[in-house]
Design a protein around this motif. Structure first.
Motif, mmCIF file in Angstrom:
data_model
loop_
_atom_site.group_PDB
_atom_site.id
_atom_site.type_symbol
_atom_site.label_atom_id
_atom_site.label_comp_id
_atom_site.label_asym_id
_atom_site.label_seq_id
_atom_site.Cartn_x
_atom_site.Cartn_y
_atom_site.Cartn_z
ATOM 1 N N PHE A 166 42.017 34.146 0.091
ATOM 2 C CA PHE A 166 41.055 33.352 0.860
ATOM 3 C C PHE A 166 40.645 32.099 0.092
ATOM 4 O O PHE A 166 40.547 31.010 0.671
ATOM 5 C CB PHE A 166 39.823 34.192 1.213
ATOM 6 C CG PHE A 166 40.010 35.000 2.459
ATOM 7 C CD1 PHE A 166 39.884 34.413 3.714
ATOM 8 C CD2 PHE A 166 40.340 36.348 2.395
ATOM 9 C CE1 PHE A 166 40.081 35.151 4.877
ATOM 10 C CE2 PHE A 166 40.538 37.088 3.543
ATOM 11 C CZ PHE A 166 40.404 36.487 4.797
ATOM 12 N N ILE A 167 40.384 32.241 -1.198
ATOM 13 C CA ILE A 167 40.006 31.078 -1.999
ATOM 14 C C ILE A 167 41.146 30.063 -2.028
ATOM 15 O O ILE A 167 40.934 28.858 -1.830
ATOM 16 C CB ILE A 167 39.629 31.510 -3.433
ATOM 17 C CG1 ILE A 167 38.398 32.429 -3.412
ATOM 18 C CG2 ILE A 167 39.387 30.294 -4.305
ATOM 19 C CD1 ILE A 167 37.145 31.792 -2.856
ATOM 20 N N ARG A 168 42.351 30.553 -2.248
ATOM 21 C CA ARG A 168 43.505 29.641 -2.248
ATOM 22 C C ARG A 168 43.687 28.967 -0.896
ATOM 23 O O ARG A 168 43.973 27.772 -0.802
ATOM 24 C CB ARG A 168 44.770 30.420 -2.625
ATOM 25 C CG ARG A 168 44.829 30.833 -4.087
ATOM 26 C CD ARG A 168 46.023 31.730 -4.362
ATOM 27 N NE ARG A 168 46.139 32.062 -5.790
ATOM 28 C CZ ARG A 168 46.836 33.071 -6.273
ATOM 29 N NH1 ARG A 168 47.508 33.865 -5.429
ATOM 30 N NH2 ARG A 168 46.896 33.303 -7.572
ATOM 31 N N GLY A 169 43.488 29.748 0.173
ATOM 32 C CA GLY A 169 43.638 29.196 1.518
ATOM 33 C C GLY A 169 42.585 28.154 1.826
ATOM 34 O O GLY A 169 42.869 27.131 2.468
ATOM 35 N N ILE A 170 41.364 28.399 1.397
ATOM 36 C CA ILE A 170 40.274 27.447 1.612
ATOM 37 C C ILE A 170 40.569 26.123 0.908
ATOM 38 O O ILE A 170 40.422 25.044 1.491
ATOM 39 C CB ILE A 170 38.935 28.041 1.118
ATOM 40 C CG1 ILE A 170 38.461 29.130 2.092
ATOM 41 C CG2 ILE A 170 37.874 26.957 0.970
ATOM 42 C CD1 ILE A 170 37.315 29.964 1.557
ATOM 43 N N ILE A 171 40.991 26.210 -0.340
ATOM 44 C CA ILE A 171 41.289 24.986 -1.092
ATOM 45 C C ILE A 171 42.503 24.270 -0.511
ATOM 46 O O ILE A 171 42.512 23.042 -0.352
ATOM 47 C CB ILE A 171 41.526 25.315 -2.583
ATOM 48 C CG1 ILE A 171 40.252 25.901 -3.216
ATOM 49 C CG2 ILE A 171 41.969 24.074 -3.340
ATOM 50 C CD1 ILE A 171 39.031 25.019 -3.108
ATOM 51 N N ALA A 172 43.529 25.034 -0.138
ATOM 52 C CA ALA A 172 44.751 24.428 0.421
ATOM 53 C C ALA A 172 44.501 23.773 1.767
ATOM 54 O O ALA A 172 45.229 22.852 2.165
ATOM 55 C CB ALA A 172 45.847 25.487 0.548
#
Length: 320
Positions: free
Chosen positions: A211-217
């Motif tokens: 989720f964190i990676r997806g939010i930043i991406a």
């Protein structure tokens, strides 16, 4: 250019998963905020190349100094700590609110470098239930949400991240299934029906990472927006049967009254019973926004199911 990622609560359940999203990535430098630089958890982070900075969320100046120069900030509060210390939900909400305000103000002071503020929060139980259910560990965060939204420059860079049910909640006695030898099965007592819906993130230390990676991406897509972090939708009854299945055991959920539940567990019973009564009452509206704002899911962020550890796997690894 390397981006500075500052993580509050890096040694906690959520924080560990956030660290994993950035650690050993050449594009990021990870800074962990901690009160105790000498703890074993802090030393373990340091050994991984994480920068450690001492700060106390109750001290605005120390938080401001710790946030200085950050490009990405992950912020979280711990309601349970002051709840245990003061044995008071009112005092816990007051403490959590001030800590959240301190972090929001500190983040706003870094606005020239800040690109993304990820704030771990929860839905507004009081508004969703039209004043019927005020869950204290939700309400403090909701007041912090309001403060962030009162700072337009910060709100525009904030993702309001709703973290759903942890699989390891079963470790806590209030939820731990109890083995009854005469019945040769486990029982779980609760002021809720088996059909009460539950959205779960499973093992948060692993499943918050995508989720964190997806939010930043996602760039600007998640800024100023709400994201609900969940991997599976189940019920309290199905949750218990999933756990039992991984242990090769039989289990039964027994519903008891909220009054009896509170008498059994005291302050913890009051806190958890209020949450469960909220979920039981509003059902599928539990993870919606009372103001009608869109709530982004993993699908909106392009996160695939295969990136997560399953609830079954999490329960298989859970020991208590």
């Amino acid at each position: 250019m390397t981006k500075l990622v500052t993580i509050v609560g890096a040694t906690g359940s959520q924080g560990k998963g956030v660290v994993a999203a950035f650690i050993n990535h050449p594009a990021y430098h990870v800074r962990a905020i901690t009160r105790n630089l000498e703890s074993q958890s802090a030393k373990a982070l340091s050994a991984q190349g994480v920068e450690l900075v001492r700060a106390d969320l109750n001290d605005p100046q120390s938080v401001k100094a710790a946030f200085a120069g950050s490009n990405i900030i992950f912020a979280v509060t711990n309601f349970m700590e002051p709840f245990e210390v003061h044995q008071s939900p009112v005092k816990a909400v007051e403490t959590e609110l001030q800590q959240g305000i301190n972090m929001a103000e500190a983040a706003a002071s870094t606005i020239d470098t800040l690109e993304h503020y990820i704030w771990s929060t929860l839905p507004d139980s009081l508004a969703i239930s039209r004043g019927k259910h005020a869950v204290p560990h939700f309400n403090g965060k909701n007041k912090i949400d309001e403060h962030i939204r009162s700072l337009p420059v910060l709100e525009a860079k904030t993702t309001f991240l709703w973290i759903t049910w942890y699989h390891n909640n079963y470790i806590f006695p209030i939820f731990t299934p109890l083995y009854v030898s005469t019945a040769q099965k486990y029982i779980q007592l609760g002021p809720y029906q088996a059909e009460t819906p539950v959205w779960t993130l499973g093992d948060v230390t692993k499943n918050i990472t995508p989720f964190i990676r997806g939010i930043i991406a996602s760039g600007d897509k998640a800024k100023g927006e709400i994201v609900v972090a969940h991997t599976e939708e189940t019920t309290m009854g199905e949750l218990l049967q999933t756990w039992a299945g991984t242990k090769g055991a039989k289990a039964q959920l027994i519903q008891i009254g909220g009054k009896e539940y509170r008498e059994l567990w005291g302050l913890w019973g009051e806190e958890m019973a209020t949450m469960m009564e909220f979920w039981s009452d509003v059902k599928d509206k539990s993870w919606t926004d009372a103001e009608g704002r869109k709530v982004l899911t993993r699908k909106d962020l392009g996160i695939e199911v295969g990136e997560f550890e399953t609830l079954v796997k999490g329960f298989e690894n859970l020991q208590f």
